[in-house]
Motif scaffolding. Structure first.
Motif, short mmCIF file in Angstrom:
data_model
loop_
_atom_site.label_atom_id
_atom_site.label_comp_id
_atom_site.label_asym_id
_atom_site.label_seq_id
_atom_site.Cartn_x
_atom_site.Cartn_y
_atom_site.Cartn_z
N GLU A 52 1.00 -1.21 0.05
CA GLU A 52 0.04 0.09 -0.06
C GLU A 52 0.73 1.25 0.00
O GLU A 52 0.72 2.18 -0.78
CB GLU A 52 -1.09 0.00 1.11
CG GLU A 52 -2.11 -1.03 1.18
CD GLU A 52 -2.86 -1.14 2.41
OE1 GLU A 52 -2.38 -0.44 3.36
OE2 GLU A 52 -3.77 -1.77 2.53
N SER A 55 2.33 1.70 -3.42
CA SER A 55 1.44 2.48 -4.28
C SER A 55 1.30 3.76 -4.14
O SER A 55 1.44 4.56 -5.07
CB SER A 55 0.20 1.52 -4.14
OG SER A 55 -0.83 2.28 -4.96
N VAL A 56 1.33 4.28 -2.66
CA VAL A 56 1.16 5.73 -2.27
C VAL A 56 2.49 6.38 -2.85
O VAL A 56 2.46 7.66 -3.63
CB VAL A 56 1.10 5.86 -0.98
CG1 VAL A 56 1.42 7.25 -0.47
CG2 VAL A 56 -0.41 5.54 -0.46
N LEU A 83 -4.70 9.66 -3.84
CA LEU A 83 -3.79 9.74 -2.43
C LEU A 83 -4.94 10.04 -0.92
O LEU A 83 -4.67 9.69 -0.09
CB LEU A 83 -2.88 10.67 -2.49
CG LEU A 83 -1.61 10.47 -3.57
CD1 LEU A 83 -0.62 11.55 -3.83
CD2 LEU A 83 -0.92 9.32 -2.84
N SER A 86 -6.77 6.89 -0.22
CA SER A 86 -6.01 5.80 0.40
C SER A 86 -6.24 5.55 1.74
O SER A 86 -6.05 6.41 2.79
CB SER A 86 -4.43 6.13 0.07
OG SER A 86 -3.68 5.20 0.73
N CYS A 88 -4.42 3.59 3.77
CA CYS A 88 -3.42 3.64 4.78
C CYS A 88 -2.74 5.13 5.24
O CYS A 88 -2.13 5.01 6.01
CB CYS A 88 -2.55 2.95 3.96
SG CYS A 88 -1.54 3.82 2.60
#
Length: 136
Positions: A52, A55-56, A83, A86, A88
């Motif tokens: 995760e 990916s960010v 973003l 997201s 996370c």
């Protein structure tokens, strides 16, 4: 007086002893398996969280590259949306900085935005360590 032979008693005691050994062995094996399964689950959670954050990091990098090419083109906007959504990043300082960057972009202060890139990457590195190992 008992008509049971010594062989019968030895067989009985052997069966009882064997049963206790089997139960004890089963409990030990179940304990070890459970411990290993918990360890595997923790590793899977860490790997998922690391993915995760990766990916960010990719979306941030892509966003800043698009900003460097042409900030007026607004091709970076989908990255902001990803973003912000997201899971996370929810409630993190990284998300606060991303919101600040978005405000700066709306104000047309592109030079300040590009200066924020390094600080956001540092903050993301710090946050990654915290997030990956949280509540495991």
């Amino acid at each position: 007086p008992s008509k049971a032979s010594n062989d019968g008693w030895l067989s009985f005691i052997g069966s009882i002893t064997g049963s206790f050994i089997a139960v004890f062995s089963s409990v030990v094996v179940m304990y070890i398996n459970r411990k290993e399964m918990i360890k595997m689950q923790k590793n899977q959670i860490r790997e998922k969280r690391t993915g995760e954050i990766a990916s960010v990091r990719e979306k941030l990098l892509e966003m800043f590259q698009l900003l460097e090419i042409d900030p007026n083109d607004k091709l970076y906007r989908p990255n902001f949306l990803v973003l912000k959504c997201s899971p996370c990043l929810r409630g993190s300082k990284v998300l606060e900085q991303i919101n600040i960057v978005e405000e700066l972009l709306q104000q047309g202060r592109f030079d300040e935005v590009l200066k924020k890139q390094e600080s956001i990457n540092k903050l993301l590195n710090i946050y990654e360590d915290e997030y990956v190992n949280r509540d495991i």
